[in-house]
Design an enzyme around this catalytic site. Structure first.
Site, PDB file in Angstrom:
ATOM      1  N   SER A 139       0.944  -1.182  -0.064  1.00 42.55           N
ATOM      2  CA  SER A 139       0.073   0.130  -0.075  1.00 42.55           C
ATOM      3  C   SER A 139       0.777   1.193  -0.083  1.00 42.55           C
ATOM      4  O   SER A 139       1.989   1.095   0.745  1.00 42.55           O
ATOM      5  CB  SER A 139      -0.823  -0.097   1.195  1.00 42.55           C
ATOM      6  OG  SER A 139      -1.359   1.205   1.538  1.00 42.55           O
ATOM      7  N   TYR A 152      -2.022  -0.825  10.580  1.00 34.92           N
ATOM      8  CA  TYR A 152      -2.108  -0.895   9.050  1.00 34.92           C
ATOM      9  C   TYR A 152      -0.866  -0.638   8.229  1.00 34.92           C
ATOM     10  O   TYR A 152      -0.246  -1.380   7.772  1.00 34.92           O
ATOM     11  CB  TYR A 152      -3.432  -0.687   8.600  1.00 34.92           C
ATOM     12  CG  TYR A 152      -3.761  -0.774   7.054  1.00 34.92           C
ATOM     13  CD1 TYR A 152      -3.949  -1.760   6.568  1.00 34.92           C
ATOM     14  CD2 TYR A 152      -3.454   0.468   6.000  1.00 34.92           C
ATOM     15  CE1 TYR A 152      -4.148  -2.334   5.231  1.00 34.92           C
ATOM     16  CE2 TYR A 152      -3.564  -0.044   4.978  1.00 34.92           C
ATOM     17  CZ  TYR A 152      -4.007  -1.391   4.243  1.00 34.92           C
ATOM     18  OH  TYR A 152      -3.948  -1.393   3.161  1.00 34.92           O
TER      19      TYR A 152
HETATM   20  P1  NAP Z   1     -11.611  -6.244   0.312  1.00 31.89           P
HETATM   21  O1  NAP Z   1     -12.429  -5.707  -0.960  1.00 31.89           O
HETATM   22  O2  NAP Z   1     -12.280  -5.910   1.632  1.00 31.89           O
HETATM   23  O3  NAP Z   1     -11.208  -7.679  -0.033  1.00 31.89           O
HETATM   24  C1  NAP Z   1     -10.415  -8.348   0.971  1.00 31.89           C
HETATM   25  C2  NAP Z   1     -10.093  -9.828   0.343  1.00 31.89           C
HETATM   26  O4  NAP Z   1      -9.459 -10.325   1.625  1.00 31.89           O
HETATM   27  C3  NAP Z   1     -11.586 -10.221   0.512  1.00 31.89           C
HETATM   28  O5  NAP Z   1     -11.592 -11.296  -0.656  1.00 31.89           O
HETATM   29  C4  NAP Z   1     -11.725 -11.289   1.811  1.00 31.89           C
HETATM   30  O6  NAP Z   1     -12.454 -12.275   1.660  1.00 31.89           O
HETATM   31  C5  NAP Z   1     -10.272 -11.539   2.296  1.00 31.89           C
HETATM   32  N1  NAP Z   1     -10.069 -11.708   3.434  1.00 31.89           N
HETATM   33  C6  NAP Z   1     -10.099 -10.859   4.536  1.00 31.89           C
HETATM   34  N2  NAP Z   1      -9.729 -11.544   5.849  1.00 31.89           N
HETATM   35  C7  NAP Z   1      -9.402 -12.710   5.450  1.00 31.89           C
HETATM   36  C8  NAP Z   1      -9.035 -13.846   6.166  1.00 31.89           C
HETATM   37  N3  NAP Z   1      -8.806 -13.904   7.554  1.00 31.89           N
HETATM   38  N4  NAP Z   1      -8.338 -14.918   5.437  1.00 31.89           N
HETATM   39  C9  NAP Z   1      -8.695 -15.256   3.922  1.00 31.89           C
HETATM   40  N5  NAP Z   1      -9.004 -14.155   3.066  1.00 31.89           N
HETATM   41  C10 NAP Z   1      -9.432 -12.937   4.043  1.00 31.89           C
HETATM   42  O7  NAP Z   1     -10.279  -5.343   0.353  1.00 31.89           O
HETATM   43  P2  NAP Z   1      -9.393  -4.830  -0.989  1.00 31.89           P
HETATM   44  O8  NAP Z   1      -9.162  -3.443  -0.886  1.00 31.89           O
HETATM   45  O9  NAP Z   1      -9.458  -5.519  -2.010  1.00 31.89           O
HETATM   46  O10 NAP Z   1      -7.999  -5.064  -0.474  1.00 31.89           O
HETATM   47  C11 NAP Z   1      -7.077  -6.249  -0.970  1.00 31.89           C
HETATM   48  C12 NAP Z   1      -5.754  -5.914  -0.546  1.00 31.89           C
HETATM   49  O11 NAP Z   1      -5.148  -4.482  -1.057  1.00 31.89           O
HETATM   50  C13 NAP Z   1      -5.403  -5.862   1.010  1.00 31.89           C
HETATM   51  O12 NAP Z   1      -4.043  -6.332   1.295  1.00 31.89           O
HETATM   52  C14 NAP Z   1      -5.417  -4.311   1.186  1.00 31.89           C
HETATM   53  O13 NAP Z   1      -4.572  -3.823   2.372  1.00 31.89           O
HETATM   54  C15 NAP Z   1      -4.569  -3.749  -0.022  1.00 31.89           C
HETATM   55  N6  NAP Z   1      -4.786  -2.446  -0.437  1.00 31.89           N
HETATM   56  C16 NAP Z   1      -6.362  -1.858  -0.607  1.00 31.89           C
HETATM   57  C17 NAP Z   1      -6.335  -0.633  -0.848  1.00 31.89           C
HETATM   58  C18 NAP Z   1      -7.680   0.148  -1.081  1.00 31.89           C
HETATM   59  O14 NAP Z   1      -7.743   1.143  -0.874  1.00 31.89           O
HETATM   60  N7  NAP Z   1      -8.934  -0.546  -1.260  1.00 31.89           N
HETATM   61  C19 NAP Z   1      -5.312   0.481  -1.031  1.00 31.89           C
HETATM   62  C20 NAP Z   1      -3.885  -0.144  -0.431  1.00 31.89           C
HETATM   63  C21 NAP Z   1      -3.766  -1.593  -0.578  1.00 31.89           C
HETATM   64  P3  NAP Z   1     -13.320 -13.160   2.661  1.00 31.89           P
HETATM   65  O15 NAP Z   1     -14.142 -11.927   3.680  1.00 31.89           O
HETATM   66  O16 NAP Z   1     -14.211 -13.739   1.966  1.00 31.89           O
HETATM   67  O17 NAP Z   1     -12.213 -13.746   3.476  1.00 31.89           O
END
Ligand code: NAP
Length: 262
Positions: A139, A152
């Site tokens: 991130s 985080y």
């Molecule tokens: P998201 O839409 O909330 O998706 C998160 C994913 O992780 C979901 O598929 C969830 O599925 C899974 N997950 C959560 N807890 C889990 C667990 N205990 N075991 C296995 N799977 C788990 O979030 P996202 O924005 O796509 O985030 C994906 C990555 O991008 C993360 O690492 C986040 O830190 C990073 N990121 C996001 C942003 C942003 O602004 N969106 C910015 C920078 C970095 P289930 O609930 O089905 O388990």
């Protein structure tokens, strides 16, 4: 003709689900991991029908020992898997003065421990065969530790440092390792009301984020910041850090500490 298999963590939603779609379009077979089995199954059925690739699902909670061990075992033993998208992560733990110990332990288990152990599970096979890909989703908060919550960004700084170390160790063996540093990306990780309060110019759609990250992979970028206009700015930051190295470990303390060292 299908290509190698990618294992994608956090594939049931957001960034991971778009990686699944894009890698399926590229002809890769997939192994989709997350906790919500029905969402994974629905995505798998859609991608198989649309792109003619084989898509398997593995429901696992990567913040818990049994779930992590099950996914590790697949990465260690399944020779068809030559790609890992280490994407699953959670955010939003709040202020350090109000930290919930259970929540933050889960965050560290998922954002740090699982990322580390999954990369370590696949690395020996990839290094031995001299091919394969590890993509770690970190991130931009890794680059601004004081601008958000405390834990985080620190977990994401870990992933950034870990990715750079993996590159140093695995790239010479022929393994591609990419760190992706998204900025604010429109996914369910954000509460919709919170997203509404942010300037639209700072929020990227998830499809554009993943398409840029994969274009960065194709370009051979070690670190991809999807919105950064000029990669020279990132290179300058890394070069400034490297310039510290000759003085980071010396026998004598610096003169300003008054120990008689000129
Ligand atoms: P998201 O839409 O909330 O998706 C998160 C994913 O992780 C979901 O598929 C969830 O599925 C899974 N997950 C959560 N807890 C889990 C667990 N205990 N075991 C296995 N799977 C788990 O979030 P996202 O924005 O796509 O985030 C994906 C990555 O991008 C993360 O690492 C986040 O830190 C990073 N990121 C996001 C942003 C942003 O602004 N969106 C910015 C920078 C970095 P289930 O609930 O089905 O388990």
């Amino acid at each position: 003709m299908s290509k190698d298999t990618f294992l994608i963590t956090g594939a049931s939603d957001g960034i991971g689900a778009v990686y699944a779609d894009r890698l399926a379009r590229r002809g890769h077979n997939l192994l989709l991991v997350a906790r919500r089995a029905e969402r994974l199954a629905a995505l798998a059925a859609r991608l198989q029908a649309a792109h003619g690739v084989a898509v398997e699902t593995l429901a696992a909670d990567l913040a818990r020992p049994e779930g992590l061990a099950a996914v590790e075992a697949r990465l260690r033993e399944d020779a068809a898997i030559t790609g890992l998208v280490n994407n699953a992560g959670i955010a939003g733990e709040g202020m350090i003065t109000e930290l919930d110990p259970v929540n933050v332990t889960g965050m560290i288990n998922l954002n740090i421990l699982a990322v580390t152990r999954l990369a370590a599970a696949i690395a020996p096979r990839l290094a031995a065969t001299g091919r394969g890909t590890i993509i770690n989703i970190t991130s931009v908060t890794a680059l601004m530790p004081a601008a958000f919550t405390a834990v985080y960004p620190a977990t994401k700084a870990f992933v950034l440092a870990f990715t750079e170390a993996l590159q140093a160790q695995l790239s010479p063996a022929g393994v591609r390792v990419q760190g992706v540093l998204p900025g604010i990306t429109r996914t369910a990780i954000w509460e919709e009301e919170k997203l509404e309060t942010l300037p639209a110019a700072m929020v990227m759609d998830v499809e554009e984020m993943v398409d840029a990250a994969l274009a960065g992979l194709d370009l051979g970028e070690a670190l991809t910041v999807p919105s950064l206009p000029d990669t020279a700015d990132l290179d300058a930051y890394l070069a400034a850090r490297d310039a510290l190295r000759p003085n980071l470990s010396l026998a004598r303390a610096a003169a300003r500490y008054g120990l008689g060292n000129a």
